[in-house]
Write a protein that holds these residues in place. Structure first.
Motif, PDB file in Angstrom:
ATOM      1  N   TRP A  61       5.929 -37.770  -3.498  1.00 35.38           N
ATOM      2  CA  TRP A  61       6.958 -36.735  -3.526  1.00 35.38           C
ATOM      3  C   TRP A  61       6.957 -36.074  -4.896  1.00 35.38           C
ATOM      4  O   TRP A  61       6.731 -36.732  -5.895  1.00 35.38           O
ATOM      5  N   PRO A  62       7.204 -34.774  -4.994  1.00 32.22           N
ATOM      6  CA  PRO A  62       7.510 -33.848  -3.902  1.00 32.22           C
ATOM      7  C   PRO A  62       6.250 -33.231  -3.313  1.00 32.22           C
ATOM      8  O   PRO A  62       5.192 -33.233  -3.953  1.00 32.22           O
ATOM      9  N   PRO A  63       6.363 -32.680  -2.111  1.00 32.26           N
ATOM     10  CA  PRO A  63       5.250 -31.902  -1.555  1.00 32.26           C
ATOM     11  C   PRO A  63       5.138 -30.570  -2.286  1.00 32.26           C
ATOM     12  O   PRO A  63       6.059 -30.156  -2.986  1.00 32.26           O
ATOM     13  N   ASP A  64       4.028 -29.905  -2.133  1.00 36.84           N
ATOM     14  CA  ASP A  64       3.831 -28.602  -2.770  1.00 36.84           C
ATOM     15  C   ASP A  64       4.492 -27.519  -1.916  1.00 36.84           C
ATOM     16  O   ASP A  64       3.964 -27.107  -0.885  1.00 36.84           O
ATOM     17  N   LEU A  65       5.654 -27.096  -2.369  1.00 32.05           N
ATOM     18  CA  LEU A  65       6.386 -26.034  -1.684  1.00 32.05           C
ATOM     19  C   LEU A  65       6.530 -24.818  -2.585  1.00 32.05           C
ATOM     20  O   LEU A  65       7.432 -23.999  -2.413  1.00 32.05           O
ATOM     21  N   SER A  66       5.618 -24.699  -3.543  1.00 34.33           N
ATOM     22  CA  SER A  66       5.708 -23.627  -4.533  1.00 34.33           C
ATOM     23  C   SER A  66       5.562 -22.246  -3.912  1.00 34.33           C
ATOM     24  O   SER A  66       6.002 -21.249  -4.503  1.00 34.33           O
ATOM     25  N   GLY A  67       4.951 -22.162  -2.737  1.00 33.05           N
ATOM     26  CA  GLY A  67       4.780 -20.866  -2.096  1.00 33.05           C
ATOM     27  C   GLY A  67       6.001 -20.383  -1.363  1.00 33.05           C
ATOM     28  O   GLY A  67       6.036 -19.236  -0.877  1.00 33.05           O
ATOM     29  N   GLU A  68       7.032 -21.211  -1.270  1.00 30.74           N
ATOM     30  CA  GLU A  68       8.246 -20.846  -0.537  1.00 30.74           C
ATOM     31  C   GLU A  68       9.280 -20.299  -1.510  1.00 30.74           C
ATOM     32  O   GLU A  68       9.559 -20.913  -2.543  1.00 30.74           O
ATOM     33  N   GLU A  69       9.854 -19.169  -1.186  1.00 30.36           N
ATOM     34  CA  GLU A  69      10.845 -18.530  -2.047  1.00 30.36           C
ATOM     35  C   GLU A  69      12.052 -19.464  -2.218  1.00 30.36           C
ATOM     36  O   GLU A  69      12.496 -20.094  -1.248  1.00 30.36           O
ATOM     37  N   PRO A  70      12.625 -19.610  -3.446  1.00 29.43           N
ATOM     38  CA  PRO A  70      13.654 -20.620  -3.704  1.00 29.43           C
ATOM     39  C   PRO A  70      14.855 -20.566  -2.775  1.00 29.43           C
ATOM     40  O   PRO A  70      15.278 -21.597  -2.249  1.00 29.43           O
ATOM     41  N   LEU A  71      15.426 -19.386  -2.547  1.00 28.78           N
ATOM     42  CA  LEU A  71      16.614 -19.319  -1.705  1.00 28.78           C
ATOM     43  C   LEU A  71      16.283 -19.620  -0.244  1.00 28.78           C
ATOM     44  O   LEU A  71      17.086 -20.256   0.464  1.00 28.78           O
ATOM     45  N   ALA A  72      15.119 -19.200   0.217  1.00 31.73           N
ATOM     46  CA  ALA A  72      14.703 -19.525   1.582  1.00 31.73           C
ATOM     47  C   ALA A  72      14.495 -21.031   1.725  1.00 31.73           C
ATOM     48  O   ALA A  72      14.853 -21.633   2.749  1.00 31.73           O
TER      49      ALA A  72
END
Length: 291
Positions: A61-72
């Motif tokens: 953890w954590p997974p790579d979620l860097s491509g996801e917009e923060p508020l979304a």
């Protein structure tokens, strides 16, 4: 349930405030922007969802979620966390970092308290008014940070507190309305005894930990934890301190005291009496637990 109401209200306020300026620096977490803060909260939520769904602490953890917009990402995490809480009894088993309580109820309380503090972080960052923290939620948060983060933490992870605990021991009483906590700080750790604190506590159940239940270890702001083994656990830190007059007393309304303990307000944001050095020592001792 009251905790769910508080959680939902602070989630909504956090999102509203954060959307005003994602690039703002968070003064209480100076390495972060508001975007970092939002992403942190979302990842904490998703971590707890994973714990409850699988019955295990994620090994990676954590997974790579860097491509996801923060508020979304926050929106998605809020929905997932709420769905998980809605579908489970608070008494259901779930792995946590606090050995005496391995239940969903622990995470419900922890996420409500996590969210209110980070909601305040976002308000401070964007120079918006700090919304009042309800008295019952604040009193419960004081109890959590003193008994679990400080009392339990100093015994469970003593190496993190070595530099901030006094020698010889000192006692400080913290009061918020009818609730009070007597904190004894010493080189061996902290013990915390509560007075009428139960009158301000929210109804979160507490259950004994099952054998070999996993616990978790500190990784950063908000008290999130990563995996450790159950046989490393020690006492809860809420044994009654010895009956001697405290060196000092700090007092404030519950919301002000909570923010002071979490180091989200100035050192003089509470009233105090007695030995100022003892008051400062309590605040210093909380530093490793409230990063």
């Amino acid at each position: 349930m009251r905790l769910l109401e508080c959680l939902a209200a602070d989630q909504a306020r956090l999102r509203q405030v954060a959307s005003a300026d994602l690039a703002a620096t968070v003064p209480s977490c100076p390495d972060w922007t508001v975007a970092d803060l939002v992403r942190h909260v979302a990842l904490v939520y998703l971590h707890k969802v994973e714990c409850m769904r699988t019955g295990r602490i994620p090994s990676s953890w954590p997974p790579d979620l860097s491509g996801e917009e923060p508020l979304a990402l926050l929106d998605r995490a809020c929905l997932a966390l709420r769905a998980e809480f809605d579908s489970r009894d608070p008494a259901a088993l779930a792995p946590t970092w606090y050995d005496p309580d391995q239940t969903v109820g622990f995470w419900l309380r922890r996420m409500a308290q996590e969210t209110v503090i980070h909601r305040v972080d976002a308000e401070l960052a964007t120079a918006q008014p700090v919304t009042e923290i309800p008295g019952d939620l604040a009193a419960d948060g004081i109890d959590e940070v003193l008994r679990l983060f400080l009392g339990y933490g100093t015994r469970r992870w003593p190496e993190e507190f070595t530099d901030v605990l006094p020698d010889p021991a000192v006692q400080v009483r913290a009061t918020a309305g009818p609730a009070s906590w007597l904190v004894r700080l010493g080189p061996e750790g902290a013990t915390v005894a509560s007075g009428r604190a139960a009158s301000g506590r929210l109804p979160t159940p507490r259950y004994a930990a099952p054998d070999q239940a996993p616990v978790m270890r500190s990784t950063g702001v908000g008290g999130d934890r990563s995996a450790a083994t159950a046989d490393e656990a020690s006492g809860t830190g809420d044994e009654p301190p010895t009956e001697v007059e405290p060196a000092a007393t700090v007092s404030a309304s519950a919301d002000r005291l909570l923010l002071w303990l979490w180091r989200r307000s100035a050192a003089d944001a509470v009233s105090w009496a007695g030995d100022r050095a003892a008051v400062d020592r309590l605040r210093l001792a909380l530093a490793p637990a409230t990063r």
